[in-house]
Scaffold this active site. Structure first.
Site, PDB file in Angstrom:
ATOM      1  N   ASP A  12    -114.258 -16.674  57.960  1.00 23.25           N
ATOM      2  CA  ASP A  12    -115.150 -15.735  58.641  1.00 23.25           C
ATOM      3  C   ASP A  12    -116.244 -15.321  57.661  1.00 23.25           C
ATOM      4  OD1 ASP A  12    -114.067 -13.789  57.004  1.00 23.25           O
ATOM      5  OD2 ASP A  12    -113.245 -12.550  58.604  1.00 23.25           O
ATOM      6  N   CYS A  69    -110.413 -15.499  55.062  1.00 23.06           N
ATOM      7  CA  CYS A  69    -111.066 -14.305  55.594  1.00 23.06           C
ATOM      8  C   CYS A  69    -110.958 -13.246  54.506  1.00 23.06           C
ATOM      9  CB  CYS A  69    -110.457 -13.880  56.936  1.00 23.06           C
ATOM     10  SG  CYS A  69    -108.739 -13.350  56.901  1.00 23.06           S
ATOM     11  N   THR A  71    -108.733 -10.862  53.850  1.00 21.29           N
ATOM     12  CA  THR A  71    -107.379 -10.798  53.291  1.00 21.29           C
ATOM     13  C   THR A  71    -106.647 -12.133  53.342  1.00 21.29           C
ATOM     14  OG1 THR A  71    -106.494 -10.251  55.456  1.00 21.29           O
ATOM     15  CG2 THR A  71    -107.102  -8.393  54.030  1.00 21.29           C
ATOM     16  N   HIS A 102     -91.884 -27.225  50.046  1.00 20.28           N
ATOM     17  CA  HIS A 102     -90.715 -26.793  50.822  1.00 20.28           C
ATOM     18  C   HIS A 102     -91.012 -26.562  52.302  1.00 20.28           C
ATOM     19  CE1 HIS A 102     -88.013 -25.271  47.273  1.00 20.28           C
ATOM     20  NE2 HIS A 102     -88.491 -26.496  47.083  1.00 20.28           N
ATOM     21  N   HIS A 137     -85.317 -29.553  53.055  1.00 18.05           N
ATOM     22  CA  HIS A 137     -86.486 -28.781  53.473  1.00 18.05           C
ATOM     23  C   HIS A 137     -87.014 -29.293  54.820  1.00 18.05           C
ATOM     24  CE1 HIS A 137     -86.254 -26.936  49.611  1.00 18.05           C
ATOM     25  NE2 HIS A 137     -86.410 -28.093  48.995  1.00 18.05           N
TER      26      HIS A 137
HETATM   27  C1  RB5 Z   1    -113.266  -8.633  58.414  1.00 14.07           C
HETATM   28  O1  RB5 Z   1    -113.799  -7.395  58.115  1.00 14.07           O
HETATM   29  C2  RB5 Z   1    -111.792  -8.683  58.061  1.00 14.07           C
HETATM   30  O2  RB5 Z   1    -111.071  -7.912  58.953  1.00 14.07           O
HETATM   31  C3  RB5 Z   1    -111.298 -10.109  58.041  1.00 14.07           C
HETATM   32  O3  RB5 Z   1    -112.051 -10.845  57.123  1.00 14.07           O
HETATM   33  C4  RB5 Z   1    -109.851 -10.321  57.630  1.00 14.07           C
HETATM   34  O4  RB5 Z   1    -109.562  -9.634  56.470  1.00 14.07           O
HETATM   35  C5  RB5 Z   1    -108.861 -10.115  58.690  1.00 14.07           C
HETATM   36  O5  RB5 Z   1    -107.655 -10.373  58.523  1.00 14.07           O
END
Ligand code: RB5
Length: 151
Positions: A12, A69, A71, A102, A137
């Site tokens: 993203d 993204c 996180t 695995h 596995h």
């Molecule tokens: C975008 O702001 C953020 O929510 C996205 O990049 C991600 O971290 C979502 O899991």
């Protein structure tokens, strides 16, 4: 590194720069890279980008995928909704190797707001250089697939 593979990349808006750095890094190592974007930092929705990369793998158009993204968590959740896909978020190289060896994960998810660029490239290298070990596995991965088949 093992034999060259086709790698699909997507993210993203939170991870454009890191995704492009990964694309350059693995292209230089001889991987065939399909970077499906996006290319601008305009706010977008991570589920559609996770799904798009996962569908490429499910269709046999790519061997492995790297998605990002902020996180790594949301886009991983979306990718894992595509039947047959196994995607893990990794913030360390050991986990990145293990999800191949695995869990036979075809996809790695990274959080661009969590890991630094240099660590992210090491995580990518660990993921791409590992191979599934099979054996016991394989039995366990088959059990994951059976859960999915139950709906
Ligand atoms: C975008 O702001 C953020 O929510 C996205 O990049 C991600 O971290 C979502 O899991």
């Amino acid at each position: 590194m093992t034999t060259a593979k086709r790698i699909v990349l997507s993210s993203d808006h939170a991870a454009i720069d890191l995704r492009q750095a990964i694309a350059a890094h693995i292209s230089a190592k001889g991987f065939e890279v399909e970077d499906i974007g996006p290319t601008t930092t305009e706010s977008t929705h991570y589920p559609k980008h996770g799904e798009a990369a996962a569908r490429k793998i499910a269709a046999g158009e790519a061997d492995l995928g790297i998605i990002l993204c902020g996180t790594g968590q949301g886009i991983m959740m979306a990718a894992n909704k595509v039947p047959g896909i196994r995607c893990g978020v990794c913030m360390d190289t050991f986990s990145a190797r293990m999800i191949r060896e695995h869990n036979n994960a075809q996809m790695l998810s990274l959080g661009a707001r969590v890991v630094g660029d240099a660590l992210a490239l090491d995580i990518v290298d660990a993921f791409l250089s590992a191979e599934f070990e099979g054996g016991r596995h394989g039995t366990r991965v088959d059990m994951i697939t059976a859960i999915e088949a139950q709906g």
